[in-house]
Design an enzyme around this catalytic site. Structure first.
Site, PDB file in Angstrom:
ATOM      1  N   TYR A  24       0.825  -1.213   0.000  1.00  0.00           N
ATOM      2  CA  TYR A  24       0.000   0.000   0.000  1.00  0.00           C
ATOM      3  C   TYR A  24       0.854   1.256   0.000  1.00  0.00           C
ATOM      4  O   TYR A  24       0.661   2.152   0.816  1.00  0.00           O
ATOM      5  CB  TYR A  24      -0.936  -0.002   1.224  1.00  0.00           C
ATOM      6  CG  TYR A  24      -1.691  -1.285   1.381  1.00  0.00           C
ATOM      7  CD1 TYR A  24      -2.688  -1.633   0.474  1.00  0.00           C
ATOM      8  CD2 TYR A  24      -1.401  -2.166   2.411  1.00  0.00           C
ATOM      9  CE1 TYR A  24      -3.365  -2.836   0.593  1.00  0.00           C
ATOM     10  CE2 TYR A  24      -2.076  -3.373   2.532  1.00  0.00           C
ATOM     11  CZ  TYR A  24      -3.056  -3.697   1.621  1.00  0.00           C
ATOM     12  OH  TYR A  24      -3.716  -4.882   1.745  1.00  0.00           O
ATOM     13  N   TYR A 154     -12.887  -6.367   5.488  1.00  0.00           N
ATOM     14  CA  TYR A 154     -11.652  -6.566   4.730  1.00  0.00           C
ATOM     15  C   TYR A 154     -11.439  -8.068   4.552  1.00  0.00           C
ATOM     16  O   TYR A 154     -11.443  -8.821   5.536  1.00  0.00           O
ATOM     17  CB  TYR A 154     -10.427  -5.954   5.433  1.00  0.00           C
ATOM     18  CG  TYR A 154      -9.168  -6.232   4.636  1.00  0.00           C
ATOM     19  CD1 TYR A 154      -8.898  -5.501   3.479  1.00  0.00           C
ATOM     20  CD2 TYR A 154      -8.308  -7.263   4.985  1.00  0.00           C
ATOM     21  CE1 TYR A 154      -7.794  -5.794   2.700  1.00  0.00           C
ATOM     22  CE2 TYR A 154      -7.189  -7.555   4.207  1.00  0.00           C
ATOM     23  CZ  TYR A 154      -6.936  -6.814   3.069  1.00  0.00           C
ATOM     24  OH  TYR A 154      -5.853  -7.116   2.288  1.00  0.00           O
ATOM     25  N   ASP A 255     -14.748 -15.237   7.879  1.00  0.00           N
ATOM     26  CA  ASP A 255     -13.339 -14.950   7.612  1.00  0.00           C
ATOM     27  C   ASP A 255     -12.651 -14.690   8.957  1.00  0.00           C
ATOM     28  O   ASP A 255     -12.743 -13.605   9.515  1.00  0.00           O
ATOM     29  CB  ASP A 255     -13.241 -13.731   6.679  1.00  0.00           C
ATOM     30  CG  ASP A 255     -11.789 -13.339   6.400  1.00  0.00           C
ATOM     31  OD1 ASP A 255     -10.883 -13.876   7.051  1.00  0.00           O
ATOM     32  OD2 ASP A 255     -11.590 -12.468   5.526  1.00  0.00           O
ATOM     33  N   LYS A 284      -2.981 -15.909   8.533  1.00  0.00           N
ATOM     34  CA  LYS A 284      -2.191 -15.125   9.487  1.00  0.00           C
ATOM     35  C   LYS A 284      -1.587 -15.975  10.613  1.00  0.00           C
ATOM     36  O   LYS A 284      -0.554 -16.590  10.410  1.00  0.00           O
ATOM     37  CB  LYS A 284      -3.026 -13.965  10.016  1.00  0.00           C
ATOM     38  CG  LYS A 284      -3.289 -12.919   8.929  1.00  0.00           C
ATOM     39  CD  LYS A 284      -3.630 -11.548   9.489  1.00  0.00           C
ATOM     40  CE  LYS A 284      -3.540 -10.474   8.417  1.00  0.00           C
ATOM     41  NZ  LYS A 284      -4.783 -10.171   7.740  1.00  0.00           N
TER      42      LYS A 284
END
Ligand SMILES: *Cc1c(COP(=O)(O)O)cnc(C)c1O
Length: 433
Positions: A24, A154, A255, A284
């Site tokens: 980003y 997200y 999620d 993760k």
């Protein structure tokens, strides 16, 4: 690299600026600040080439649990490396994948019995979406093609995942011609402990009652919305969404890439609501922060539905699927987590963050302070100057990566009270000015 080829920190930083994209980010300009170089890491500390050491309050983007350079995880990775680092998963299997899959089935919410390994969180979301679409196709309902989700979500950066991210945060307008158009509900009102708003529940019921014919699945981050806003909402909303999914034939995709493995105070955030989704995404912290690994779990119903359909197979298979090195490390990390009293560790972190960040509740520039599990969030009234704040934090021995108005920490589970206090003091000192 041999020593006589070693580069100075300045050389590394110059080449970095010249050639490398960071997440980003703009490509660096000449006047851009050089990025700190991490030489090594130990426990909760990142050791910088400048000689400083900083507490990693981000846990490397929320994936590191037990501390860096952990002897148990190192040993697991080294042992696997000496056997084989990788082998294809098409038509072959291996012990690290089998044992990890069994463990994940055992510890995740009931009914999630089939495991598909993927190589990153975003890919596990793509896999989840494909599972949902293929399921309805197999059942002769191909018109169920769209997803429904909540704003501020997200789910990753690949196209399928991005299409279900918050349309504004995810900059959907840049890609609109290539993004499927999904349904976006307002995000549930904030507050883990707040009683649910009945008008909101009625609105989402009305919306789903009207559009369910074309909807394959409801995808959401249970209880904690991460990168789309660091918001916590009541598990009662999740319970009601589960009821609506069952009533209107939508699959529920949870999620848990950010929330899985204890972060929110339960091993999986769905447990706050006592529900099981049809499809679950993990990533993760799955590998304890050692390497990239993700998994999509689904129920027998979904798996059988797909396999009894026209395609008869599930159409996905990453090259590095179930990478043995990653699976062996993930197995060691998850076993290590379960051997500890992780729930008390998280409760203690929650207490320390609540106490440590409390002084910011009355600070003039602060809009909100919220803590859940091992997540502490300070929402400012204005966007923060990220670079200036980061260097002020580094001076105080802390690494954070704020975005927009949000300055937050997800400390490693092994953080001591002193380390947590240092983290909080650094946030208080830099944000109350
Ligand atoms: C980080 C994240 C992803 C994407 O995972 P990657 O490994 O970065 O592709 C998806 N969903 C949630 C909730 C996440 O926090």
């Amino acid at each position: 690299m041999s020593d006589n080829m070693a580069m100075s920190p300045e050389q590394l930083q110059a080449i970095d600026k010249q050639h490398i994209w960071h997440p980003y980010s703009q490509v660096a300009q000449d006047q851009s600040p050089a990025l700190p170089i991490v030489d090594s890491a130990q426990g909760v500390y990142l050791k910088l080439a400048s000689g400083e050491q900083v507490i990693d309050g981000m846990s490397s983007w929320w994936c590191m649990l037990h501390g860096y350079n952990h002897p148990v995880l190192n040993a697991a990775a080294k042992a696997q490396l000496d056997k084989m680092s990788h082998v294809m998963f098409g038509g072959l299997t291996h012990e690290p994948a089998v044992r990890l899959a069994k463990l994940l089935v055992d510890i995740t919410p009931a009914g999630l019995d089939k495991v598909f390994f993927a190589d990153s969180g975003s890919v596990s979301v793509e896999v989840a979406i494909k599972m949902a679409l293929q399921y309805w196709h197999s059942l002769g309902r191909p018109e169920k093609q769209r997803l429904i989700t909540i704003k501020n979500g997200y789910h990753g950066d690949t196209f399928g995942a991005m299409a279900s991210c918050d349309p504004v945060n995810g900059m959907h307008h840049l890609f609109s011609a290539n993004l499927p158009q999904h349904h976006f509900l307002e995000a549930p009102p904030m507050g883990f402990d707040k009683p649910p708003c009945s008008a909101y529940l009625q609105d989402i019921r009305d919306y789903i009652a009207k559009h369910h014919h074309e909807i394959a699945a409801f995808i959401l981050e249970p209880v904690v919305q991460g990168a789309g806003g660091m918001r916590f909402y009541s598990p009662a909303y999740l319970q009601e969404i589960k009821v609506l999914c069952d009533e209107f034939d939508l699959l529920l995709i949870a999620d848990e890439i950010a929330t899985g493995f204890g972060r929110s105070g339960k091993l999986f955030a769905c447990e706050h609501a006592g529900i099981s989704p049809d499809i679950l995404c993990l990533g993760k912290a799955l590998s304890g922060g050692y390497m990239t690994l993700a998994a999509t779990l689904c129920s027998e119903k979904i798996a059988n539905g797909i396999c009894n359909g026209e395609a008869s197979v599930f159409m996905h298979g990453p090259t590095f699927m179930a990478n043995p090195l990653a699976c062996a490390t993930a197995l060691a990390s998850t076993e290590l987590l379960l051997q500890q009293d992780w729930a008390s560790q998280i409760t203690n972190i929650e207490t320390q963050l609540s106490i440590g960040l409390a002084p910011l509740r009355n600070a003039p520039d602060v809009a909100d302070v919220r803590v859940l599990g091992a997540i502490g969030v300070v929402e400012m009234k204005q966007d923060v100057d990220k670079e200036a704040l980061q260097s002020a934090l580094i001076e105080r021995g802390v690494w954070l990566r704020p975005f927009g108005k949000l300055v937050y920490t997800m400390p490693p589970f092994v953080s001591t009270n002193e380390e947590l206090q240092q983290l909080c003091s650094a946030m208080v000192e830099t944000l109350s000015q």
